[in-house]
Scaffold this motif. Structure first.
Motif, PDB file in Angstrom:
ATOM      1  N   PHE A   1       0.796  -1.219   0.000  1.00 31.52           N
ATOM      2  CA  PHE A   1       0.000   0.000   0.000  1.00 31.52           C
ATOM      3  C   PHE A   1       0.824   1.262   0.000  1.00 31.52           C
ATOM      4  O   PHE A   1       0.389   2.293  -0.472  1.00 31.52           O
ATOM      5  CB  PHE A   1      -0.937   0.018   1.219  1.00 31.52           C
ATOM      6  N   PHE A   2       1.936   1.209   0.609  1.00 27.32           N
ATOM      7  CA  PHE A   2       2.770   2.418   0.666  1.00 27.32           C
ATOM      8  C   PHE A   2       4.165   2.086   0.117  1.00 27.32           C
ATOM      9  O   PHE A   2       5.110   1.963   0.854  1.00 27.32           O
ATOM     10  CB  PHE A   2       2.906   2.912   2.110  1.00 27.32           C
ATOM     11  N   PRO A   3       4.253   1.840  -1.186  1.00 23.70           N
ATOM     12  CA  PRO A   3       5.573   1.407  -1.703  1.00 23.70           C
ATOM     13  C   PRO A   3       6.589   2.561  -1.642  1.00 23.70           C
ATOM     14  O   PRO A   3       6.210   3.735  -1.732  1.00 23.70           O
ATOM     15  CB  PRO A   3       5.295   1.039  -3.167  1.00 23.70           C
ATOM     16  N   SER A   4       7.907   2.234  -1.589  1.00 19.29           N
ATOM     17  CA  SER A   4       8.936   3.298  -1.546  1.00 19.29           C
ATOM     18  C   SER A   4       9.109   3.868  -2.959  1.00 19.29           C
ATOM     19  O   SER A   4       8.937   3.169  -3.959  1.00 19.29           O
ATOM     20  CB  SER A   4      10.255   2.729  -1.037  1.00 19.29           C
ATOM     21  N   LEU A   5       9.417   5.130  -3.031  1.00 21.76           N
ATOM     22  CA  LEU A   5       9.358   5.828  -4.313  1.00 21.76           C
ATOM     23  C   LEU A   5      10.712   5.866  -5.035  1.00 21.76           C
ATOM     24  O   LEU A   5      10.933   6.674  -5.913  1.00 21.76           O
ATOM     25  CB  LEU A   5       8.854   7.252  -4.073  1.00 21.76           C
ATOM     26  N   LYS A   6      11.638   5.053  -4.695  1.00 16.71           N
ATOM     27  CA  LYS A   6      12.951   5.079  -5.366  1.00 16.71           C
ATOM     28  C   LYS A   6      12.885   4.311  -6.691  1.00 16.71           C
ATOM     29  O   LYS A   6      12.530   3.134  -6.699  1.00 16.71           O
ATOM     30  CB  LYS A   6      14.002   4.411  -4.466  1.00 16.71           C
ATOM     31  N   PRO A   7      13.193   4.946  -7.751  1.00 15.11           N
ATOM     32  CA  PRO A   7      13.225   4.226  -9.037  1.00 15.11           C
ATOM     33  C   PRO A   7      14.509   3.377  -9.130  1.00 15.11           C
ATOM     34  O   PRO A   7      15.411   3.529  -8.344  1.00 15.11           O
ATOM     35  CB  PRO A   7      13.245   5.334 -10.083  1.00 15.11           C
ATOM     36  N   SER A   8      14.580   2.538 -10.202  1.00 12.23           N
ATOM     37  CA  SER A   8      15.794   1.692 -10.325  1.00 12.23           C
ATOM     38  C   SER A   8      16.998   2.547 -10.757  1.00 12.23           C
ATOM     39  O   SER A   8      16.838   3.651 -11.282  1.00 12.23           O
ATOM     40  CB  SER A   8      15.552   0.590 -11.352  1.00 12.23           C
ATOM     41  N   SER A   9      18.154   2.029 -10.557  1.00 13.01           N
ATOM     42  CA  SER A   9      19.367   2.834 -10.764  1.00 13.01           C
ATOM     43  C   SER A   9      19.588   3.199 -12.239  1.00 13.01           C
ATOM     44  O   SER A   9      20.102   4.253 -12.555  1.00 13.01           O
ATOM     45  CB  SER A   9      20.581   2.076 -10.223  1.00 13.01           C
ATOM     46  N   ASN A  10      19.158   2.373 -13.133  1.00 16.73           N
ATOM     47  CA  ASN A  10      19.337   2.650 -14.572  1.00 16.73           C
ATOM     48  C   ASN A  10      18.593   3.910 -14.990  1.00 16.73           C
ATOM     49  O   ASN A  10      19.130   4.784 -15.631  1.00 16.73           O
ATOM     50  CB  ASN A  10      18.807   1.496 -15.419  1.00 16.73           C
ATOM     51  N   ILE A  11      17.423   3.962 -14.579  1.00 10.97           N
ATOM     52  CA  ILE A  11      16.588   5.090 -14.982  1.00 10.97           C
ATOM     53  C   ILE A  11      17.111   6.386 -14.346  1.00 10.97           C
ATOM     54  O   ILE A  11      17.054   7.450 -14.937  1.00 10.97           O
ATOM     55  CB  ILE A  11      15.127   4.829 -14.566  1.00 10.97           C
ATOM     56  N   ASP A  12      17.575   6.224 -13.170  1.00 13.71           N
ATOM     57  CA  ASP A  12      18.143   7.373 -12.469  1.00 13.71           C
ATOM     58  C   ASP A  12      19.188   8.110 -13.321  1.00 13.71           C
ATOM     59  O   ASP A  12      19.256   9.314 -13.361  1.00 13.71           O
ATOM     60  CB  ASP A  12      18.839   6.882 -11.182  1.00 13.71           C
TER      61      ASP A  12
END
Lengths: 557, 207
Positions: free
Chosen positions: A468-479
């Motif tokens: 329900f409350f997932p962490s908002l960090k995207p994957s490192s590639n996209i970063d």
């Protein structure tokens, strides 16, 4: 007019013979007002007043009428009487039904009836004096009372067993009366003086019908010389192990005793030939002041017992009779105990004893249980009373042998009866150390379970957070390729479902171009939206296809 | 004469209040007796049923004795009245079985046992009749009554319905000259009557 006159005279003439005697009879009516009906046993006594004494030539007759009938029947024995009194005995009357009487005074062929108020003979009846027969002993008088009325009495036909008697007794030589009430037909008066003349008079009563009779004549009798052997005293019955124990007191030694018994119901309606005392088989010529007889010696019921002493040459008179009800006095069997032990307490279950034959009745009775327990090594007994059959005795020492026994008491004040003690149960309490180990083990298991629970809860919380409350960090590639803000915007808007899909697809294809110009942001958005719409349009066919398939499915459904 | 109903009312009120008070203290005594009563009544019922089956030739002589209707509805509110009636019924039935012209189609042993049983019933019921209804109490009250002038005495007309019923049974026996068939019929009738009162005795459990 003439015809009318004629008719009127005719009527007058017709009526006259009726009217005149009534007028004449009016005087006769007044001449006897009150008819009194007295009923003693089966005798009806009618009395009336004649107010006018000069009318001596009047004769009286009686008729009676049963309730519900219309015809008047002549009363035998009360026809054409000149006096003012008349007796008759209850003819074939039903004494429980109302009857009406009427009296007629006849004088020179004129007569008229006067009706007496209706009454029910039984309600008006009074009890006559009973017949008494006396027998004397040295310190007692035996009285035998016959019920009032004759043997075939109609009035008391149903009351044979309901009579109770009262008597007044006094010494002939002195004043001072004693009244004895509510006794049966056969009664014995004890504690009298020898060689004294006593006189008594007896009256009968029917308590259930609220009737009291009148006293009979006085009867006198002299008691005999004092007997050498006194009768036994203080007779008591108790129960021991499936048999009855009869005990009594006696002052002298070297005597033998015998015991007799009688059905209690014979006192209600004694007929001489059946009122017989019977010998108690186990108790003939016993030398001790007690006698034991088994429970099955006679059927359940109420009995009277009496004891007599004999030394070979002389016999005493019979002792006072005691009443003995096998139901009430002998029913309590000792209860059965089941005991479970812990380290410092005993858990006691009280069960009903097994009864041979009859239904287990004990659970019906209100009982109090008396439990006595003591340590095997000491003699100090502790007593507790409980009404429940399942309870705990706390505060005991561990690793000790306790002895427990119990008995039952009735909660009645009147019949204060108790059972014998049941078998003693020996039980050992559990060791205290053992309990400590159990305690530690218990605590250990509890703490382990708590830890397990905490762990499980933690895992659950993690899952919940993840879903329900997932962490908002995207994957490192996209970063690497994105500045945070526009990407964040893009990614945040993924909350809208269909559009989200569109956006992602579109954006991936135009990734390279976005970086170059910021201005094109809006455009690309629009583009993407447009594309979304386009794709929407594109997929219309698919949708329509899917729709039709849906429709088809619906059709099937 | 006009003061009579007032006096009756006052007496009844007093009796009622005293009865309430006594009922509290009596109930402990009577709980035990009620248990005995139920058991004895049941035993009597079994005794009355214990015999050879009813002889067929006696069916012709069967008569309806018309048990009074009020006892058929034993949900009467006045338990006291029912107890009184039960006591009277026990005595009447005992009286009938005590008549010594009973020829034994029914064994001598059974006859004695039923007499014992009915006597016990009457005894237990008498003990638990409430204030003013117990035989001993009544005897005392009647003594007090006698001292009063006859106008002040409270009249107590007895309930004759039950008596009429037993009178019918008694007359039937006399008419049939105490024949075996007559006794069989009477035995069945008294069993029927006792059964209704047994139901009442079972209700006493709830007291």
């Amino acid at each position: 007019m003439v015809a009318l006159l004629g008719a009127m005279t005719l009527v007058l003439v017709a009526v006259a013979p009726w009217v005149l005697p009534v007028a004449a009879g009016g005087k006769n009516l007044k001449s006897y007002q009150k008819v009194e009906v007295d009923i003693i046993d089966d005798n009806f006594i009618l009395q009336w007043n004649r107010s006018d004494e000069s009318l001596r030539s009047v004769t009286f007759s009686f008729d009676y009428q049963k309730s519900g009938t219309d015809n008047w029947i002549k009363l035998p024995g009360c026809q054409n009487i000149t006096s003012t009194k008349c007796n008759f005995s209850s003819v074939k009357l039903n004494v429980y039904e109302e009857i009406k009487l009427r009296i007629r005074a006849e004088k020179e062929n004129t007569s008229s009836w006067y009706e007496v108020d209706p009454f029910t003979p039984y309600n008006k009846a009074q009890i006559g004096p009973p017949e008494v027969h006396l027998e004397a002993e040295d310190k007692a008088i035996m009285i035998n009372i016959s019920p009032p009325g004759t043997k075939n009495s109609v009035m008391w036909a149903l009351d044979g067993s309901g009579f109770r008697y009262s008597l007044v007794i006094w010494k002939n030589s002195s004043s001072g009366e004693e009244e004895i009430e509510n006794i049966y037909s056969i009664h014995k008066i004890y504690k009298l003086l020898p060689e004294t003349t006593y006189c008594l008079k007896v009256k009968a009563a029917l308590p259930m019908a609220w009737k009291v009779g009148i006293y009979g004549p006085v009867y006198c009798i002299k008691t005999t010389v004092e007997n050498k052997l006194p009768p036994p005293e203080n007779i008591q019955v108790s129960v021991q192990n499936e048999s009855y124990v009869l005990k009594w007191d006696y002052a002298y030694a070297n005597v033998t005793f015998q015991v007799q018994w009688l059905h209690a119901f014979l006192k209600r309606n004694p007929v001489n030939h059946s009122y017989k005392w019977k010998q108690m088989p186990n108790c003939e010529n016993v030398k001790t002041t007690q006698c034991v007889f088994p429970q099955n010696i006679f059927p359940k019921g109420i009995y009277f017992l009496r004891v007599q002493a004999s030394d070979g040459n002389n016999t005493s008179f019979w002792s006072e009779e005691i009443k003995f009800d096998t139901e009430i006095q002998a029913f309590l069997l000792p209860p059965v105990l089941k005991v479970r032990s812990t380290s410092d307490s005993l858990h006691i279950y009280i069960g009903a004893p097994e009864q041979s034959g009859s239904k287990p009745v004990n659970q019906d009775y209100p009982l109090t249980y008396e439990i006595i327990f003591w340590e095997n090594t000491s003699n100090a007994e502790r007593k507790i009373f409980k009404e429940k059959t399942d309870f705990i005795v706390p505060n005991l020492k561990p690793l000790t042998v306790y002895c427990v026994k119990a008995r039952a008491h009735t909660m009645d004040e009147k019949w204060n009866k108790s059972s014998a003690f049941g078998d003693v149960v020996f039980v050992k309490t559990k060791p205290g150390n053992a309990s400590n180990i159990w305690l530690i083990a218990g605590i250990g298991t509890v703490s382990i379970t708590i830890l397990a629970v905490i762990y499980v809860v933690k895992v659950l919380l993690r899952c919940i957070n993840y879903v329900f409350f997932p962490s908002l960090k995207p994957s490192s590639n996209i970063d690497e390729y994105f500045s945070e803000q526009p990407l964040k915007n893009l990614l945040l808007s993924t909350s809208e479902e269909q559009i989200e899909k569109c956006f992602i697809i579109e954006n991936i294809s135009t990734i390279a171009t976005v970086e170059e110009t910021n201005q094109t942001d809006e455009d690309h958005k629009k583009y993407s939206s447009q594309n979304c719409q386009d794709s929407g349009n594109y997929s219309n066919e698919d949708e329509s296809e899917s729709k039709t398939s849906e429709e088809l499915q619906q059709d099937f459904v | 004469m006009s003061t009579k109903p007032d006096m009756i009312q006052k007496c009844l009120w007093l009796e009622f209040l005293v009865g309430l008070f006594i009922a509290g203290t009596l109930s402990l005594d009577c709980n035990l007796l009620n248990v005995h009563l139920r058991r004895v009544t049941w035993r009597n019922l079994r005794l009355l049923s214990m015999s050879n089956s009813f002889p067929i030739e006696c069916l012709r002589e069967n008569v309806a004795f018309e048990l009074p209707q009020e006892f058929l509805q034993y949900t009467q509110p006045m338990k006291r009245d029912m107890r009184k009636a039960f006591h009277e019924m026990s005595l009447q039935a005992f009286n009938i079985f005590s008549q010594h012209t009973f020829k034994s189609t029914w064994k001598e042993k059974h006859l004695k046992q039923i007499q014992i049983g009915l006597d016990q019933q009457a005894e237990y019921l008498n003990q638990c009749l409430e204030e003013g209804e117990n035989e001993n109490e009544i005897m005392k009250e009647m003594k007090v009554d006698e001292m009063k002038p006859s106008e002040a005495r409270v009249p107590h007309p007895s309930n004759l319905e039950l008596r009429r019923y037993f009178n019918r049974i008694d007359n039937f026996l006399k008419e049939k000259k105490y024949s075996d068939c007559a006794w069989e019929i009477v035995r069945v009738e008294i069993r029927r009557c006792l059964y209704y009162f047994y139901k009442f005795a079972a209700l006493l459990r709830s007291k």
